[in-house]
Design a protein around this motif. Structure first.
Motif, PDB file in Angstrom:
ATOM      1  N   VAL A 199       0.840  -1.202   0.000  1.00  0.00           N
ATOM      2  CA  VAL A 199       0.000   0.000   0.000  1.00  0.00           C
ATOM      3  C   VAL A 199       0.874   1.251   0.000  1.00  0.00           C
ATOM      4  O   VAL A 199       0.609   2.215  -0.730  1.00  0.00           O
ATOM      5  CB  VAL A 199      -0.954  -0.009   1.212  1.00  0.00           C
ATOM      6  N   LEU A 200       1.920   1.247   0.776  1.00  0.00           N
ATOM      7  CA  LEU A 200       2.794   2.415   0.901  1.00  0.00           C
ATOM      8  C   LEU A 200       3.593   2.665  -0.378  1.00  0.00           C
ATOM      9  O   LEU A 200       3.674   3.793  -0.875  1.00  0.00           O
ATOM     10  CB  LEU A 200       3.718   2.260   2.091  1.00  0.00           C
ATOM     11  N   THR A 201       4.184   1.619  -0.918  1.00  0.00           N
ATOM     12  CA  THR A 201       4.997   1.808  -2.135  1.00  0.00           C
ATOM     13  C   THR A 201       4.114   2.121  -3.345  1.00  0.00           C
ATOM     14  O   THR A 201       4.532   2.884  -4.229  1.00  0.00           O
ATOM     15  CB  THR A 201       5.874   0.574  -2.417  1.00  0.00           C
ATOM     16  N   ASP A 202       2.913   1.573  -3.394  1.00  0.00           N
ATOM     17  CA  ASP A 202       1.992   1.914  -4.486  1.00  0.00           C
ATOM     18  C   ASP A 202       1.640   3.397  -4.468  1.00  0.00           C
ATOM     19  O   ASP A 202       1.344   3.981  -5.504  1.00  0.00           O
ATOM     20  CB  ASP A 202       0.716   1.078  -4.397  1.00  0.00           C
ATOM     21  N   ALA A 203       1.670   3.993  -3.293  1.00  0.00           N
ATOM     22  CA  ALA A 203       1.343   5.409  -3.158  1.00  0.00           C
ATOM     23  C   ALA A 203       2.530   6.307  -3.512  1.00  0.00           C
ATOM     24  O   ALA A 203       2.371   7.524  -3.605  1.00  0.00           O
ATOM     25  CB  ALA A 203       0.896   5.719  -1.734  1.00  0.00           C
ATOM     26  N   GLY A 204       3.698   5.710  -3.714  1.00  0.00           N
ATOM     27  CA  GLY A 204       4.873   6.498  -4.096  1.00  0.00           C
ATOM     28  C   GLY A 204       5.939   6.582  -3.034  1.00  0.00           C
ATOM     29  O   GLY A 204       6.998   7.207  -3.259  1.00  0.00           O
TER      30      GLY A 204
END
Length: 261
Positions: free
Chosen positions: A252-257
């Motif tokens: 979730v965190l890496t998908d958000a950038g």
């Protein structure tokens, strides 16, 4: 079947209570099976709002009987609230410097864990009508530029990259958190703002993002910690595990950038 199962569970719980009336277990922090329950209060940097809200929903679904309550804002303001006695279970900061405010006041229950990193981008009006292509372009006197206050992690990071590049800006305003800075551009009250890449991503078509190489000079580490005397320590540790070690939390965190630590 669900009602019958629940009824059986209630009977078993009652029998357990009769046989172990002196256990003194806290129902607000763990359920009968040993998992977290009750409300967990998380103070988190404003730039974590979208991702932590999503992870909070995942947490509640994975742990029935729990509720995650968030307080989002500037990391410095949240740290001041915690050291001033505000009741909370978890603190997630946008910089080690603001986390130190909490640890030096002996309000952390252990060592903070860095769980992600974040990098600055320039947020411009949709379509980038002023053709902003670099950090130096922000020095144009005709541009209305917004920065976060220097006491806020995004403001401290912005000042580091500006100093490294030898650029002086006179912003039209200093904002108390990154969301407020971004909102100025979204409402067309400013032409550009220095914010995090994750906030640009979250804004979608409301802004245009411009990456710049100098941002590598000020990548912020994000630490998270359980707080001393947390009202719901079991749930606090479970939420921190979701954020720091679970594949879903990191996705979730890496998908958000966000960048991996």
């Amino acid at each position: 079947m669900v009602r019958l199962t629940a009824a059986c569970a209630a009977v078993l719980l009652a029998l357990s209570a009769c046989s172990d009336s002196g256990s003194g277990s806290d129902a607000s922090s763990s359920d009968a099976a040993g998992g977290p329950s009750g409300t967990v209060t998380v103070f988190a940097a404003a730039s974590l709002e979208e991702t932590f809200t999503a992870l909070g929903e995942d947490f509640e679904e994975a742990h029935p009987g729990t509720e995650v309550e968030f307080s989002f804002g500037g990391s410095d303001s949240l740290a001041a609230g915690i050291t001033g006695g505000a009741p909370a279970d978890v603190f997630a900061s946008a910089s080690p410097a603001t986390m130190e405010i909490v640890t030096e006041a002996d309000r952390a229950a252990g060592e903070p864990t860095v769980f992600v990193r974040n990098q600055l981008q320039i947020a411009t009006l949709p379509g980038n009508p002023h053709d902003i292509a670099s950090l130096r372009d922000l020095a144009d006197d005709e541009l209305q530029v917004v920065l976060c206050d220097a006491e806020v992690p995004c403001g401290a990071a912005a000042q580091r990259v500006l100093d490294a590049a030898g650029i002086e800006l006179t912003p039209v305003s200093y904002e108390q958190d990154v969301k407020s800075a971004l909102t100025k551009v979204e409402l067309r009250e400013a032409d550009a703002a220095l914010v995090y890449r994750t906030d640009v991503n979250a804004a979608g078509d409301a802004v245009h993002g411009v990456a710049f190489p100098e941002s590598a000079e000020a990548v912020n580490d994000y630490p998270i910690v359980e707080l001393q005397d947390a009202p719901n320590a079991d749930a606090a540790r479970a939420f921190i595990d979701l954020v720091t070690t679970s594949a879903e939390g990191q996705r979730v965190l890496t998908d958000a950038g966000f960048l991996a630590p």
